[in-house]
Design a protein around this motif. Sequence first.
Motif, PDB file in Angstrom:
ATOM      1  N   TYR A  20       4.149  13.189 -60.647  1.00  0.00           N
ATOM      2  CA  TYR A  20       5.563  13.020 -60.269  1.00  0.00           C
ATOM      3  C   TYR A  20       6.347  12.408 -61.424  1.00  0.00           C
ATOM      4  N   PHE A  21       5.748  11.431 -62.095  1.00  0.00           N
ATOM      5  CA  PHE A  21       6.394  10.790 -63.245  1.00  0.00           C
ATOM      6  C   PHE A  21       6.644  11.812 -64.352  1.00  0.00           C
ATOM      7  N   TYR A  22       5.660  12.671 -64.646  1.00  0.00           N
ATOM      8  CA  TYR A  22       5.850  13.693 -65.673  1.00  0.00           C
ATOM      9  C   TYR A  22       6.985  14.652 -65.282  1.00  0.00           C
ATOM     10  N   SER A  23       7.031  14.997 -64.006  1.00  0.00           N
ATOM     11  CA  SER A  23       8.082  15.901 -63.533  1.00  0.00           C
ATOM     12  C   SER A  23       9.467  15.288 -63.718  1.00  0.00           C
ATOM     13  N   ARG A  24       9.605  14.019 -63.325  1.00  0.00           N
ATOM     14  CA  ARG A  24      10.902  13.361 -63.489  1.00  0.00           C
ATOM     15  C   ARG A  24      11.254  13.208 -64.966  1.00  0.00           C
ATOM     16  N   LEU A  25      10.244  12.971 -65.797  1.00  0.00           N
ATOM     17  CA  LEU A  25      10.467  12.833 -67.236  1.00  0.00           C
ATOM     18  C   LEU A  25      11.090  14.107 -67.810  1.00  0.00           C
ATOM     19  N   VAL A  26      10.489  15.245 -67.496  1.00  0.00           N
ATOM     20  CA  VAL A  26      11.006  16.520 -68.004  1.00  0.00           C
ATOM     21  C   VAL A  26      12.412  16.787 -67.469  1.00  0.00           C
ATOM     22  N   ASN A  27      12.600  16.522 -66.178  1.00  0.00           N
ATOM     23  CA  ASN A  27      13.901  16.763 -65.562  1.00  0.00           C
ATOM     24  C   ASN A  27      15.000  15.912 -66.191  1.00  0.00           C
ATOM     25  N   MET A  28      14.662  14.654 -66.480  1.00  0.00           N
ATOM     26  CA  MET A  28      15.665  13.750 -67.028  1.00  0.00           C
ATOM     27  C   MET A  28      15.978  14.023 -68.486  1.00  0.00           C
ATOM     28  N   VAL A  29      15.053  14.686 -69.206  1.00  0.00           N
ATOM     29  CA  VAL A  29      15.347  15.052 -70.589  1.00  0.00           C
ATOM     30  C   VAL A  29      16.625  15.883 -70.648  1.00  0.00           C
ATOM     31  N   GLY A  30      16.735  16.853 -69.737  1.00  0.00           N
ATOM     32  CA  GLY A  30      17.955  17.649 -69.694  1.00  0.00           C
ATOM     33  C   GLY A  30      19.094  16.954 -68.981  1.00  0.00           C
ATOM     34  N   GLY A  31      18.757  16.223 -67.915  1.00  0.00           N
ATOM     35  CA  GLY A  31      19.811  15.601 -67.117  1.00  0.00           C
ATOM     36  C   GLY A  31      20.622  14.568 -67.860  1.00  0.00           C
ATOM     37  N   THR A  32      20.000  13.867 -68.817  1.00  0.00           N
ATOM     38  CA  THR A  32      20.740  12.848 -69.553  1.00  0.00           C
ATOM     39  C   THR A  32      21.831  13.446 -70.444  1.00  0.00           C
ATOM     40  N   MET A  33      21.684  14.727 -70.786  1.00  0.00           N
ATOM     41  CA  MET A  33      22.708  15.386 -71.595  1.00  0.00           C
ATOM     42  C   MET A  33      23.734  16.126 -70.749  1.00  0.00           C
ATOM     43  N   ALA A  34      23.386  16.409 -69.497  1.00  0.00           N
ATOM     44  CA  ALA A  34      24.190  17.326 -68.698  1.00  0.00           C
ATOM     45  C   ALA A  34      25.576  16.783 -68.376  1.00  0.00           C
ATOM     46  N   SER A  35      25.676  15.479 -68.041  1.00  0.00           N
ATOM     47  CA  SER A  35      26.972  14.952 -67.624  1.00  0.00           C
ATOM     48  C   SER A  35      28.000  15.016 -68.745  1.00  0.00           C
ATOM     49  N   VAL A  36      27.574  14.659 -69.968  1.00  0.00           N
ATOM     50  CA  VAL A  36      28.472  14.742 -71.111  1.00  0.00           C
ATOM     51  C   VAL A  36      28.828  16.195 -71.397  1.00  0.00           C
ATOM     52  N   ALA A  37      27.814  17.059 -71.401  1.00  0.00           N
ATOM     53  CA  ALA A  37      28.032  18.461 -71.752  1.00  0.00           C
ATOM     54  C   ALA A  37      28.939  19.152 -70.749  1.00  0.00           C
ATOM     55  N   LEU A  38      28.727  18.902 -69.449  1.00  0.00           N
ATOM     56  CA  LEU A  38      29.547  19.565 -68.442  1.00  0.00           C
ATOM     57  C   LEU A  38      31.004  19.131 -68.543  1.00  0.00           C
ATOM     58  N   ALA A  39      31.225  17.823 -68.757  1.00  0.00           N
ATOM     59  CA  ALA A  39      32.600  17.335 -68.857  1.00  0.00           C
ATOM     60  C   ALA A  39      33.355  18.027 -69.981  1.00  0.00           C
ATOM     61  N   PHE A  40      32.734  18.111 -71.150  1.00  0.00           N
ATOM     62  CA  PHE A  40      33.434  18.717 -72.278  1.00  0.00           C
ATOM     63  C   PHE A  40      33.424  20.244 -72.220  1.00  0.00           C
ATOM     64  N   ALA A 145       6.376   0.816 -59.790  1.00  0.00           N
ATOM     65  CA  ALA A 145       6.682   2.248 -59.797  1.00  0.00           C
ATOM     66  C   ALA A 145       8.167   2.483 -60.024  1.00  0.00           C
ATOM     67  N   ASN A 146       9.012   1.724 -59.330  1.00  0.00           N
ATOM     68  CA  ASN A 146      10.453   1.850 -59.529  1.00  0.00           C
ATOM     69  C   ASN A 146      10.855   1.487 -60.951  1.00  0.00           C
ATOM     70  N   VAL A 147      10.213   0.447 -61.495  1.00  0.00           N
ATOM     71  CA  VAL A 147      10.522   0.026 -62.862  1.00  0.00           C
ATOM     72  C   VAL A 147      10.122   1.093 -63.866  1.00  0.00           C
ATOM     73  N   LEU A 148       8.969   1.736 -63.678  1.00  0.00           N
ATOM     74  CA  LEU A 148       8.534   2.780 -64.602  1.00  0.00           C
ATOM     75  C   LEU A 148       9.510   3.959 -64.603  1.00  0.00           C
ATOM     76  N   ILE A 149       9.974   4.347 -63.418  1.00  0.00           N
ATOM     77  CA  ILE A 149      10.962   5.433 -63.347  1.00  0.00           C
ATOM     78  C   ILE A 149      12.243   5.018 -64.053  1.00  0.00           C
ATOM     79  N   SER A 150      12.686   3.791 -63.826  1.00  0.00           N
ATOM     80  CA  SER A 150      13.902   3.314 -64.478  1.00  0.00           C
ATOM     81  C   SER A 150      13.730   3.195 -65.984  1.00  0.00           C
ATOM     82  N   MET A 151      12.541   2.753 -66.415  1.00  0.00           N
ATOM     83  CA  MET A 151      12.280   2.624 -67.839  1.00  0.00           C
ATOM     84  C   MET A 151      12.347   3.990 -68.529  1.00  0.00           C
ATOM     85  N   MET A 152      11.748   4.971 -67.890  1.00  0.00           N
ATOM     86  CA  MET A 152      11.788   6.323 -68.435  1.00  0.00           C
ATOM     87  C   MET A 152      13.223   6.860 -68.470  1.00  0.00           C
TER      88      MET A 152
END
Length: 414
Positions: A20-40, A145-152
């Motif tokens: 689950y952690f690996y899945s969220r990691l991959v998902n967040m790689v793109g998600g962290t860029m999406a909000s900026v990219a969509l706005a512009f 577990a919550n901290v690890l997700i937040s750290m990632m």
Amino acid sequence: MSKRRPDTLAPLREQNFRWYFYSRLVNMVGGTMASVALAFAVLEVSDSPSALGTVLAAMSIPMVVFLLVGGVVADRFGRTLVIQSANVVSGLCQLGIASLVLSGHAQVWQLVCLAAIIGTSSALSFPALASVLPQLVPRDQLQQANVLISMMRGTLTVVGPSVAGILVVTVGPGWALAVDGTSYLAAAALLLRVKIPAPVRREDAPSMLVELREGWTVFRSTTWLWVVVLAFGALNAIHSGAISTLGPVLAKQSDIGERGWGLILSAEAVGLLAMTLVMTRVRLERPLLFGMVGIGALALPMVMLGLHPQVAPVMAVAVLAGAGTEIFNLGWNLAMQENIPDDMLSRAYSYDALGSFVAIPVGQLLFGPLGVAFGVQRVILFGGLAYLAIVALTLASRAVRTLPRVSTTSDVAP
């Protein structure tokens, strides 16, 4: 907060949590860029603040409409299955937006339609994402577990918005959106390795309406829950209107610029990550007291943008905002996961999200015209001051201030 030092990496020894952690990691790689990219991307199609607010509202309105359904669906059909399905739908839609932007054929109405589908799939998956951790780790490892997700998340968001800002300036926002779409699909594939027994459905199982009423009973009878959710209805509307809608507009109008806006968002992530590291060593004893004090720092970037819209000072207070946000996020998840029964947790999270998100479209649609009428900078400033006032009112509730941690050492929830 006491100074115990729990084993931060212990949850990663659980196979289900690890994948689950690996899945969220991959998902967040793109998600962290999406909000900026969509706005512009929207501002590239139309430079109107109202157009950006309309696209963002198209994504958030379905989240409000379908959140309660998402809570019931997660409890009925299994949380990982719901997350996987939503990831596939969101990934395909995000790739559709990327292709339209990259081809130069994007129109606002197309972005609105695809954003609405992404918002719907997000609504259906949000309660499952929020409530799945108790099924993946022993209860005494929930903070870790919550901290690890937040750290990632924090680590990625330090880099993601800045990279997105650079991509927007150099090759355009479409490529960042394409990365996000691909990450959704990869995350869905990784979740196949998470093995959680599907919920057992009885022949006499209650109807969806009955299950919604059960969730409502838990929600309204838990004072700290409805008080904080009521406050966040207003807080999220202000933040989404002042930061998500008017923030990029002010950045484009001022010396901040697209790249500077990415740096500001990354600075907030630095604060979040730094506080995550602190939380690996400190037990959060009063989760909502410290959480609400922390979330008050989210008003500081609004106030600074309203008073002095320059990259350096806004970045400085954004670090504090990120740190405070992490304290609240951890405190809120612990309060929910430790105090709400597991078989009701998805539904409780869905009512939480409904109340918290219901006014976000109002903020997104209202702040654009307000910025045009009264000035973008002034509206952002008053939004920050209102945010601080609402946080202070929430802390007046004794149930919020005094909620303690629940000591437990039980196994992973069945």
